[in-house]
Design a protein around this motif. Sequence first.
Motif, PDB file in Angstrom:
ATOM      1  N   ILE A  88     156.131 -74.984  50.682  1.00  0.00           N
ATOM      2  CA  ILE A  88     154.634 -75.444  50.116  1.00  0.00           C
ATOM      3  C   ILE A  88     154.789 -75.369  48.429  1.00  0.00           C
ATOM      4  N   VAL A  89     155.890 -74.951  47.794  1.00  0.00           N
ATOM      5  CA  VAL A  89     155.698 -74.949  46.424  1.00  0.00           C
ATOM      6  C   VAL A  89     156.282 -76.568  45.953  1.00  0.00           C
ATOM      7  N   ALA A  90     157.170 -76.980  46.762  1.00  0.00           N
ATOM      8  CA  ALA A  90     157.761 -78.516  46.745  1.00  0.00           C
ATOM      9  C   ALA A  90     156.729 -79.583  46.943  1.00  0.00           C
ATOM     10  N   ALA A  91     155.884 -78.930  48.237  1.00  0.00           N
ATOM     11  CA  ALA A  91     154.888 -79.981  48.528  1.00  0.00           C
ATOM     12  C   ALA A  91     153.734 -80.192  47.481  1.00  0.00           C
ATOM     13  N   VAL A  92     153.236 -79.144  46.826  1.00  0.00           N
ATOM     14  CA  VAL A  92     152.520 -79.094  45.506  1.00  0.00           C
ATOM     15  C   VAL A  92     152.927 -79.780  44.563  1.00  0.00           C
ATOM     16  N   ARG A  93     154.151 -79.640  44.496  1.00  0.00           N
ATOM     17  CA  ARG A  93     155.001 -80.629  43.191  1.00  0.00           C
ATOM     18  C   ARG A  93     154.951 -82.124  43.441  1.00  0.00           C
ATOM     19  N   LEU A 147     152.344 -78.179  55.946  1.00  0.00           N
ATOM     20  CA  LEU A 147     152.336 -77.612  57.386  1.00  0.00           C
ATOM     21  C   LEU A 147     153.419 -77.040  57.798  1.00  0.00           C
ATOM     22  N   ALA A 148     154.552 -77.723  57.542  1.00  0.00           N
ATOM     23  CA  ALA A 148     155.999 -77.159  57.771  1.00  0.00           C
ATOM     24  C   ALA A 148     156.228 -75.671  57.076  1.00  0.00           C
ATOM     25  N   GLY A 149     155.760 -75.662  55.732  1.00  0.00           N
ATOM     26  CA  GLY A 149     155.759 -74.282  55.236  1.00  0.00           C
ATOM     27  C   GLY A 149     154.930 -73.449  56.161  1.00  0.00           C
ATOM     28  N   VAL A 205     158.314 -77.328  66.021  1.00  0.00           N
ATOM     29  CA  VAL A 205     157.262 -77.888  64.884  1.00  0.00           C
ATOM     30  C   VAL A 205     157.741 -78.296  63.486  1.00  0.00           C
ATOM     31  N   CYS A 206     158.318 -77.247  63.087  1.00  0.00           N
ATOM     32  CA  CYS A 206     158.912 -77.562  61.496  1.00  0.00           C
ATOM     33  C   CYS A 206     159.681 -78.763  61.534  1.00  0.00           C
ATOM     34  N   GLY A 207     160.719 -79.002  62.881  1.00  0.00           N
ATOM     35  CA  GLY A 207     161.301 -79.992  62.974  1.00  0.00           C
ATOM     36  C   GLY A 207     160.602 -81.389  62.838  1.00  0.00           C
ATOM     37  N   ILE A 208     159.672 -81.522  63.766  1.00  0.00           N
ATOM     38  CA  ILE A 208     158.713 -82.718  64.010  1.00  0.00           C
ATOM     39  C   ILE A 208     158.005 -82.998  62.345  1.00  0.00           C
TER      40      ILE A 208
END
Length: 189
Positions: free
Chosen positions: A111-116, A129-131, A162-165
């Motif tokens: 989630i931190v990476a996605a926000v960045r 969503l993966a996070g 799910v995380c893999g997809i």
Amino acid sequence: MLLYYAKLWWVVALRGIFAVLFGLCAFFAPIATLAVLILIFGAYAAADGVVALAMAISGKERDGSDRWILALQGVLGLGIGALTLFNPAVTALSLLLYIAAWTLATGVLQIVAAVRLRKEIPNEWWMILAGLASIALAFLLLWNPVAGALAVLWMIASWATVCGILLIGVAFRLRRAHHDHLHGKPLAA
């Protein structure tokens, strides 16, 4: 950060493929998977850690300030993998706590990476969503750790699939960004 991730889009896809394969094996061969879950999980966590560390170390860009996220994911994966593989008898019960801690930390870091990345890549919600899927699994495992082993196995299989997809979806977005960058197209905001 986008160009760094985009260059290694195939590594993100590989992480997703490994997760989906693990999930499918757990669904279609539950008895065999349950018997070797400790070894499979230890190997998966260690391999995921190596891949994340490789991504963190391989970057030669000047702006390496965001590589710590991948490096921390890698160290977590290697640590949990080593603990699992070197303590199989003790790990039988504590594996749930290892998995919960690892998925919680990995989910938060994703989630931190996605926000960045939110200003550099469209639809960063795939990574969010993966996070969130990782965090949800962690809370489910902590909520009822004595639940049946098969139910826990199915939760892990669902999470991995799910995380893999979702990671494969992120990889396709990164691949498109890498392709656009190579062809001189402006990166989508």
